[in-house]
Design a protein around this motif. Structure first.
Motif, PDB file in Angstrom:
ATOM      1  N   VAL A  43      53.369  48.358  51.474  1.00 44.10           N
ATOM      2  CA  VAL A  43      53.281  49.208  52.591  1.00 44.10           C
ATOM      3  C   VAL A  43      52.152  48.833  53.582  1.00 44.10           C
ATOM      4  N   VAL A  44      52.387  48.773  54.965  1.00 40.90           N
ATOM      5  CA  VAL A  44      51.383  48.632  55.871  1.00 40.90           C
ATOM      6  C   VAL A  44      51.457  49.594  56.769  1.00 40.90           C
ATOM      7  N   ALA A  45      49.966  49.818  57.606  1.00 43.17           N
ATOM      8  CA  ALA A  45      49.743  50.787  58.534  1.00 43.17           C
ATOM      9  C   ALA A  45      49.921  50.229  59.870  1.00 43.17           C
ATOM     10  N   THR A  46      50.701  51.134  60.579  1.00 41.30           N
ATOM     11  CA  THR A  46      51.063  50.777  61.908  1.00 41.30           C
ATOM     12  C   THR A  46      51.136  51.822  62.929  1.00 41.30           C
ATOM     13  N   ASP A  47      49.988  51.942  63.639  1.00 43.57           N
ATOM     14  CA  ASP A  47      49.909  53.041  64.662  1.00 43.57           C
ATOM     15  C   ASP A  47      49.697  54.342  64.070  1.00 43.57           C
ATOM     16  N   GLY A  62      47.976  44.938  53.563  1.00 45.32           N
ATOM     17  CA  GLY A  62      49.102  45.576  52.677  1.00 45.32           C
ATOM     18  C   GLY A  62      48.457  46.302  51.611  1.00 45.32           C
ATOM     19  N   ALA A  63      49.150  47.429  51.115  1.00 46.43           N
ATOM     20  CA  ALA A  63      48.688  48.125  49.855  1.00 46.43           C
ATOM     21  C   ALA A  63      50.254  48.215  48.999  1.00 46.43           C
ATOM     22  N   TRP A  64      50.000  48.180  47.751  1.00 47.77           N
ATOM     23  CA  TRP A  64      51.053  48.412  46.819  1.00 47.77           C
ATOM     24  C   TRP A  64      51.478  49.585  46.274  1.00 47.77           C
ATOM     25  N   LEU A  65      52.585  50.034  46.093  1.00 49.15           N
ATOM     26  CA  LEU A  65      53.036  51.126  45.434  1.00 49.15           C
ATOM     27  C   LEU A  65      54.458  50.942  44.750  1.00 49.15           C
ATOM     28  N   HIS A  66      54.278  51.922  43.437  1.00 50.39           N
ATOM     29  CA  HIS A  66      55.398  51.682  42.686  1.00 50.39           C
ATOM     30  C   HIS A  66      56.589  52.640  43.542  1.00 50.39           C
ATOM     31  N   PRO A  67      57.855  52.165  43.621  1.00 53.75           N
ATOM     32  CA  PRO A  67      58.693  53.022  44.434  1.00 53.75           C
ATOM     33  C   PRO A  67      59.201  54.239  43.588  1.00 53.75           C
ATOM     34  N   ASP A  68      58.159  55.266  43.471  1.00 59.69           N
ATOM     35  CA  ASP A  68      58.352  56.449  42.786  1.00 59.69           C
ATOM     36  C   ASP A  68      57.797  57.298  43.440  1.00 59.69           C
ATOM     37  N   PRO A  69      58.414  58.703  43.643  1.00 60.67           N
ATOM     38  CA  PRO A  69      57.711  59.911  44.247  1.00 60.67           C
ATOM     39  C   PRO A  69      56.331  60.338  43.490  1.00 60.67           C
ATOM     40  N   LEU A  72      53.815  58.133  44.934  1.00 59.75           N
ATOM     41  CA  LEU A  72      53.332  58.351  46.334  1.00 59.75           C
ATOM     42  C   LEU A  72      52.531  59.855  46.264  1.00 59.75           C
ATOM     43  N   HIS A  73      52.611  60.732  45.740  1.00 61.12           N
ATOM     44  CA  HIS A  73      52.325  61.897  45.389  1.00 61.12           C
ATOM     45  C   HIS A  73      50.571  61.687  45.145  1.00 61.12           C
ATOM     46  N   ARG A  74      50.682  60.985  44.023  1.00 59.01           N
ATOM     47  CA  ARG A  74      49.115  60.635  43.667  1.00 59.01           C
ATOM     48  C   ARG A  74      48.172  59.941  44.537  1.00 59.01           C
ATOM     49  N   ALA A  75      49.044  58.978  45.368  1.00 54.79           N
ATOM     50  CA  ALA A  75      48.101  58.408  46.491  1.00 54.79           C
ATOM     51  C   ALA A  75      47.820  59.248  47.550  1.00 54.79           C
ATOM     52  N   GLU A  76      48.769  60.090  47.729  1.00 56.76           N
ATOM     53  CA  GLU A  76      48.517  61.156  48.765  1.00 56.76           C
ATOM     54  C   GLU A  76      47.144  62.109  48.300  1.00 56.76           C
ATOM     55  N   ARG A  77      47.371  62.384  47.245  1.00 55.66           N
ATOM     56  CA  ARG A  77      46.141  63.477  46.802  1.00 55.66           C
ATOM     57  C   ARG A  77      44.819  62.899  46.527  1.00 55.66           C
ATOM     58  N   ARG A  78      45.085  61.329  46.436  1.00 51.35           N
ATOM     59  CA  ARG A  78      43.673  60.754  46.134  1.00 51.35           C
ATOM     60  C   ARG A  78      43.343  60.266  47.572  1.00 51.35           C
ATOM     61  N   ALA A  80      44.516  57.628  48.890  1.00 50.18           N
ATOM     62  CA  ALA A  80      44.384  56.300  48.712  1.00 50.18           C
ATOM     63  C   ALA A  80      44.821  55.444  50.004  1.00 50.18           C
ATOM     64  N   PHE A  81      45.735  55.761  50.659  1.00 51.89           N
ATOM     65  CA  PHE A  81      46.408  55.018  51.762  1.00 51.89           C
ATOM     66  C   PHE A  81      45.238  54.403  52.852  1.00 51.89           C
ATOM     67  N   PRO A  82      44.384  55.529  53.455  1.00 55.31           N
ATOM     68  CA  PRO A  82      43.436  54.960  54.334  1.00 55.31           C
ATOM     69  C   PRO A  82      42.295  53.979  53.766  1.00 55.31           C
ATOM     70  N   ARG A  83      42.244  54.301  52.617  1.00 56.82           N
ATOM     71  CA  ARG A  83      40.989  53.424  51.867  1.00 56.82           C
ATOM     72  C   ARG A  83      41.757  52.237  51.401  1.00 56.82           C
ATOM     73  N   ALA A  84      42.768  51.879  51.051  1.00 55.12           N
ATOM     74  CA  ALA A  84      43.499  50.649  50.687  1.00 55.12           C
ATOM     75  C   ALA A  84      43.776  49.951  51.895  1.00 55.12           C
ATOM     76  N   LEU A  85      44.155  50.511  53.062  1.00 55.56           N
ATOM     77  CA  LEU A  85      44.425  50.028  54.265  1.00 55.56           C
ATOM     78  C   LEU A  85      43.448  49.712  55.034  1.00 55.56           C
ATOM     79  N   ARG A  86      42.401  50.269  54.729  1.00 50.97           N
ATOM     80  CA  ARG A  86      41.074  50.029  55.506  1.00 50.97           C
ATOM     81  C   ARG A  86      41.302  50.547  57.234  1.00 50.97           C
TER      82      ARG A  86
END
Length: 135
Positions: A43-47, A62-69, A72-78, A80-86
């Motif tokens: 996944v990448v961050a765009t706008d 880019g950041a990497w994620l299992h294609p599993d809901p 995704l829920h764990r990454a959102e709860r933690r 992790a997306f803004p931190r991993a994608l800086r």
């Protein structure tokens, strides 16, 4: 557990070193487990939006994620997306959520035979001659 020194990586345990010939190894930002890059979704961050990159070709960090809901829920709860994608601030994960959401409605495969308009064709009587005789 044995530890070895690898150039550029320092001391690495045998558990973390995956030299099984299946390509690069990445860490899922949801469950934090290591897996082959071919098993993970990039996944990448765009706008301000998290965009899935299934072909691993979009530019940017880019950041990497299992294609599993669940991942995704764990990454959102933690968060992790803004931190991993800086990137600063929250990111919209709607497109990613739609891609990974379990199908709640079963969609039947499209059948071209349903598109035919049988009712608009003229009925032909096999006993009637095709061309009417002229008078």
């Amino acid at each position: 557990m044995a530890r070895t020194r690898e150039p550029g990586r320092g001391v690495v345990s045998d558990r973390d070193r995956r030299d099984d010939g299946h390509g690069p190894v990445r860490t899922c930002i949801g469950c934090r487990s290591r897996a082959s890059a071919s098993d993970l979704l990039r996944v990448v961050a765009t706008d301000g939006v998290v965009d899935p990159d299934p072909r691993h070709r979009l530019p940017g960090r880019g950041a990497w994620l299992h294609p599993d809901p669940d991942c995704l829920h764990r990454a959102e709860r933690r968060s992790a997306f803004p931190r991993a994608l800086r990137v600063p601030g929250p990111l919209d994960t709607g497109a990613l959520r739609a891609l990974l959401a379990p199908e709640s409605v079963t969609i039947e495969p499209h059948d071209r035979r349903d598109d035919r308009r049988v009712g608009t064709r003229k009925q032909v009587d096999p006993h009637e001659p095709a061309v009417k005789p002229s008078r």
